[in-house]
Scaffold this motif. Structure first.
Motif, PDB file in Angstrom:
ATOM      1  N   GLN A  93     -43.474 -23.599  66.201  1.00 23.08           N
ATOM      2  CA  GLN A  93     -44.593 -24.501  65.758  1.00 23.08           C
ATOM      3  C   GLN A  93     -45.932 -24.206  66.592  1.00 23.08           C
ATOM      4  O   GLN A  93     -47.096 -24.544  66.174  1.00 23.08           O
ATOM      5  N   THR A  94     -45.747 -23.980  67.865  1.00 20.82           N
ATOM      6  CA  THR A  94     -47.067 -23.370  68.506  1.00 20.82           C
ATOM      7  C   THR A  94     -46.574 -21.947  69.385  1.00 20.82           C
ATOM      8  O   THR A  94     -45.627 -21.780  69.718  1.00 20.82           O
ATOM      9  N   VAL A  95     -47.730 -21.233  69.329  1.00 14.35           N
ATOM     10  CA  VAL A  95     -47.521 -20.157  70.244  1.00 14.35           C
ATOM     11  C   VAL A  95     -48.844 -20.110  70.973  1.00 14.35           C
ATOM     12  O   VAL A  95     -50.014 -20.072  70.697  1.00 14.35           O
ATOM     13  N   ASP A  96     -48.513 -19.956  72.436  1.00 17.75           N
ATOM     14  CA  ASP A  96     -49.611 -20.015  73.514  1.00 17.75           C
ATOM     15  C   ASP A  96     -49.672 -18.794  74.403  1.00 17.75           C
ATOM     16  O   ASP A  96     -48.492 -18.377  74.875  1.00 17.75           O
ATOM     17  N   ALA A  97     -50.646 -18.108  74.684  1.00 18.83           N
ATOM     18  CA  ALA A  97     -50.765 -17.122  75.603  1.00 18.83           C
ATOM     19  C   ALA A  97     -51.508 -17.794  76.836  1.00 18.83           C
ATOM     20  O   ALA A  97     -52.389 -18.541  76.789  1.00 18.83           O
ATOM     21  N   THR A 110     -48.431 -14.796  79.820  1.00 24.22           N
ATOM     22  CA  THR A 110     -47.280 -15.124  79.294  1.00 24.22           C
ATOM     23  C   THR A 110     -47.274 -15.670  77.924  1.00 24.22           C
ATOM     24  O   THR A 110     -48.322 -16.650  77.521  1.00 24.22           O
ATOM     25  N   LEU A 111     -46.339 -15.438  77.054  1.00 24.09           N
ATOM     26  CA  LEU A 111     -46.325 -15.744  75.672  1.00 24.09           C
ATOM     27  C   LEU A 111     -45.353 -16.989  75.573  1.00 24.09           C
ATOM     28  O   LEU A 111     -44.311 -16.469  75.648  1.00 24.09           O
ATOM     29  N   ARG A 112     -45.722 -18.129  75.034  1.00 25.04           N
ATOM     30  CA  ARG A 112     -44.950 -19.354  74.971  1.00 25.04           C
ATOM     31  C   ARG A 112     -44.754 -19.602  73.644  1.00 25.04           C
ATOM     32  O   ARG A 112     -45.856 -19.891  72.731  1.00 25.04           O
ATOM     33  N   ILE A 113     -43.434 -19.447  73.148  1.00 24.00           N
ATOM     34  CA  ILE A 113     -43.362 -19.871  71.857  1.00 24.00           C
ATOM     35  C   ILE A 113     -42.358 -21.067  71.718  1.00 24.00           C
ATOM     36  O   ILE A 113     -41.307 -21.277  72.148  1.00 24.00           O
ATOM     37  N   ASN A 114     -43.002 -22.122  71.012  1.00 21.15           N
ATOM     38  CA  ASN A 114     -42.363 -23.051  71.018  1.00 21.15           C
ATOM     39  C   ASN A 114     -41.637 -23.598  69.593  1.00 21.15           C
ATOM     40  O   ASN A 114     -42.595 -23.307  68.525  1.00 21.15           O
ATOM     41  N   THR A 115     -40.481 -24.165  69.639  1.00 21.05           N
ATOM     42  CA  THR A 115     -40.318 -24.735  68.511  1.00 21.05           C
ATOM     43  C   THR A 115     -39.679 -26.111  68.449  1.00 21.05           C
ATOM     44  O   THR A 115     -40.268 -26.821  69.521  1.00 21.05           O
ATOM     45  N   SER A 117     -37.053 -27.659  68.497  1.00 22.68           N
ATOM     46  CA  SER A 117     -35.884 -27.450  69.423  1.00 22.68           C
ATOM     47  C   SER A 117     -36.190 -27.141  70.919  1.00 22.68           C
ATOM     48  O   SER A 117     -36.682 -25.789  70.905  1.00 22.68           O
ATOM     49  N   HIS A 118     -35.668 -27.598  71.880  1.00 23.64           N
ATOM     50  CA  HIS A 118     -35.998 -27.103  73.226  1.00 23.64           C
ATOM     51  C   HIS A 118     -35.474 -25.735  73.580  1.00 23.64           C
ATOM     52  O   HIS A 118     -35.677 -24.721  74.117  1.00 23.64           O
ATOM     53  N   GLU A 119     -34.069 -25.515  72.897  1.00 23.99           N
ATOM     54  CA  GLU A 119     -33.302 -24.316  72.992  1.00 23.99           C
ATOM     55  C   GLU A 119     -33.944 -23.237  72.317  1.00 23.99           C
ATOM     56  O   GLU A 119     -33.655 -22.041  72.624  1.00 23.99           O
ATOM     57  N   GLY A 120     -34.684 -23.544  71.341  1.00 21.13           N
ATOM     58  CA  GLY A 120     -35.339 -22.421  70.468  1.00 21.13           C
ATOM     59  C   GLY A 120     -36.526 -22.053  71.047  1.00 21.13           C
ATOM     60  O   GLY A 120     -37.091 -20.873  70.687  1.00 21.13           O
ATOM     61  N   SER A 121     -37.155 -22.728  71.935  1.00 25.65           N
ATOM     62  CA  SER A 121     -38.346 -22.399  72.396  1.00 25.65           C
ATOM     63  C   SER A 121     -38.186 -21.150  73.665  1.00 25.65           C
ATOM     64  O   SER A 121     -36.891 -21.199  74.093  1.00 25.65           O
ATOM     65  N   SER A 122     -39.116 -20.296  73.771  1.00 25.23           N
ATOM     66  CA  SER A 122     -38.425 -19.223  74.647  1.00 25.23           C
ATOM     67  C   SER A 122     -40.329 -18.629  75.304  1.00 25.23           C
ATOM     68  O   SER A 122     -41.344 -19.137  74.718  1.00 25.23           O
ATOM     69  N   THR A 131     -52.212  -7.793  74.526  1.00 25.25           N
ATOM     70  CA  THR A 131     -50.801  -7.546  73.637  1.00 25.25           C
ATOM     71  C   THR A 131     -50.424  -9.012  73.550  1.00 25.25           C
ATOM     72  O   THR A 131     -49.917  -9.648  72.315  1.00 25.25           O
ATOM     73  N   ALA A 132     -50.499  -9.941  74.356  1.00 27.21           N
ATOM     74  CA  ALA A 132     -50.174 -11.349  74.374  1.00 27.21           C
ATOM     75  C   ALA A 132     -50.787 -12.096  73.205  1.00 27.21           C
ATOM     76  O   ALA A 132     -50.584 -12.747  72.402  1.00 27.21           O
ATOM     77  N   THR A 133     -52.344 -11.869  73.374  1.00 24.29           N
ATOM     78  CA  THR A 133     -53.152 -12.591  72.458  1.00 24.29           C
ATOM     79  C   THR A 133     -52.777 -12.058  70.901  1.00 24.29           C
ATOM     80  O   THR A 133     -53.006 -12.904  70.116  1.00 24.29           O
ATOM     81  N   ASP A 134     -52.944 -10.867  70.943  1.00 25.36           N
ATOM     82  CA  ASP A 134     -52.458 -10.148  69.487  1.00 25.36           C
ATOM     83  C   ASP A 134     -51.336 -10.859  69.016  1.00 25.36           C
ATOM     84  O   ASP A 134     -51.196 -11.252  67.862  1.00 25.36           O
ATOM     85  N   LEU A 135     -50.162 -10.867  69.806  1.00 28.14           N
ATOM     86  CA  LEU A 135     -49.049 -11.360  69.370  1.00 28.14           C
ATOM     87  C   LEU A 135     -48.927 -12.889  68.987  1.00 28.14           C
ATOM     88  O   LEU A 135     -48.479 -13.294  67.976  1.00 28.14           O
ATOM     89  N   ALA A 136     -49.765 -13.425  69.833  1.00 28.45           N
ATOM     90  CA  ALA A 136     -49.796 -14.992  69.616  1.00 28.45           C
ATOM     91  C   ALA A 136     -50.667 -15.251  68.186  1.00 28.45           C
ATOM     92  O   ALA A 136     -50.000 -15.934  67.382  1.00 28.45           O
ATOM     93  N   SER A 137     -51.669 -14.476  67.979  1.00 34.14           N
ATOM     94  CA  SER A 137     -52.274 -14.838  66.762  1.00 34.14           C
ATOM     95  C   SER A 137     -51.289 -14.124  65.644  1.00 34.14           C
ATOM     96  O   SER A 137     -51.274 -14.896  64.473  1.00 34.14           O
ATOM     97  N   GLU A 138     -50.663 -13.039  65.612  1.00 34.02           N
ATOM     98  CA  GLU A 138     -49.890 -12.595  64.401  1.00 34.02           C
ATOM     99  C   GLU A 138     -48.614 -13.468  64.459  1.00 34.02           C
ATOM    100  O   GLU A 138     -48.275 -13.937  63.388  1.00 34.02           O
ATOM    101  N   LEU A 139     -48.068 -13.911  65.453  1.00 33.82           N
ATOM    102  CA  LEU A 139     -47.040 -14.909  65.342  1.00 33.82           C
ATOM    103  C   LEU A 139     -47.346 -16.251  64.488  1.00 33.82           C
ATOM    104  O   LEU A 139     -46.692 -16.755  63.607  1.00 33.82           O
ATOM    105  N   ALA A 140     -48.426 -16.759  65.006  1.00 35.16           N
ATOM    106  CA  ALA A 140     -48.954 -18.056  64.239  1.00 35.16           C
ATOM    107  C   ALA A 140     -49.403 -17.752  62.910  1.00 35.16           C
ATOM    108  O   ALA A 140     -49.073 -18.627  62.103  1.00 35.16           O
TER     109      ALA A 140
END
Length: 151
Positions: A93-97, A110-115, A117-122, A131-140
């Motif tokens: 749902q959201t990706v935050d750096a 820190t790259l936060r990946i939210n779904t 489900s609380h269990e699915g977030s990491s 790297t974190a900002t590139d991954l955040a935009s790529e995952l989004a």
């Protein structure tokens, strides 16, 4: 690894200061009985801190792994109790750096990946900021492309 080492060093410095204050206060308090090991407590804290700073970051580096494929984010965390996380990109749902003050100092994030489900977030900790900002935009971007009805 530098972030983990600095966190341990700062925490150890606070505990060492508290141990020295307790030891000094107990010496001047005039107790009828005080523990015989109390004068050694600050030095024990220093030794444990030094051992932790020299070993724990390497240990954590060896056990924390992550990989991002086209449709799943794989994470492996935990030193004593292993946990494997598989986060489907379509459920993101959201990706935050994010950065705290120590990460900002070291140019990490820190790259936060939210779904839903609380269990699915990491989170991925200690990534270089670009790297974190590139991954955040790529995952989004991937999550938007793979979006399903989530039912």
């Amino acid at each position: 690894m530098a972030k983990w080492a600095l966190e341990l060093l700062l925490g150890g410095a606070v505990l060492t200061g508290c141990a020295f204050a307790l030891s000094g206060w107990a010496a001047g308090a005039g107790w009828a009985w005080r523990p015989p090991w109390l004068p050694w407590l600050p030095w024990l804290v220093v030794a444990v801190t030094a051992l932790s700073v020299l070993t724990v970051p390497y240990w954590r580096y060896r056990v924390h792994r992550w990989e991002i494929s086209s449709d799943v984010v794989y994470l492996r965390i935990g030193a004593l109790q292993r946990q494997w996380l598989l986060v489907p990109v379509s459920r993101i749902q959201t990706v935050d750096a994010q950065q705290n003050w120590l990460e900002r100092l070291l140019r990490l994030a820190t790259l936060r990946i939210n779904t839903a489900s609380h269990e699915g977030s990491s989170e991925l900790v200690g990534l270089p900021l670009p790297t974190a900002t590139d991954l955040a935009s790529e995952l989004a971007r991937r999550a938007h492309a793979l979006r399903d009805d989530a039912t």
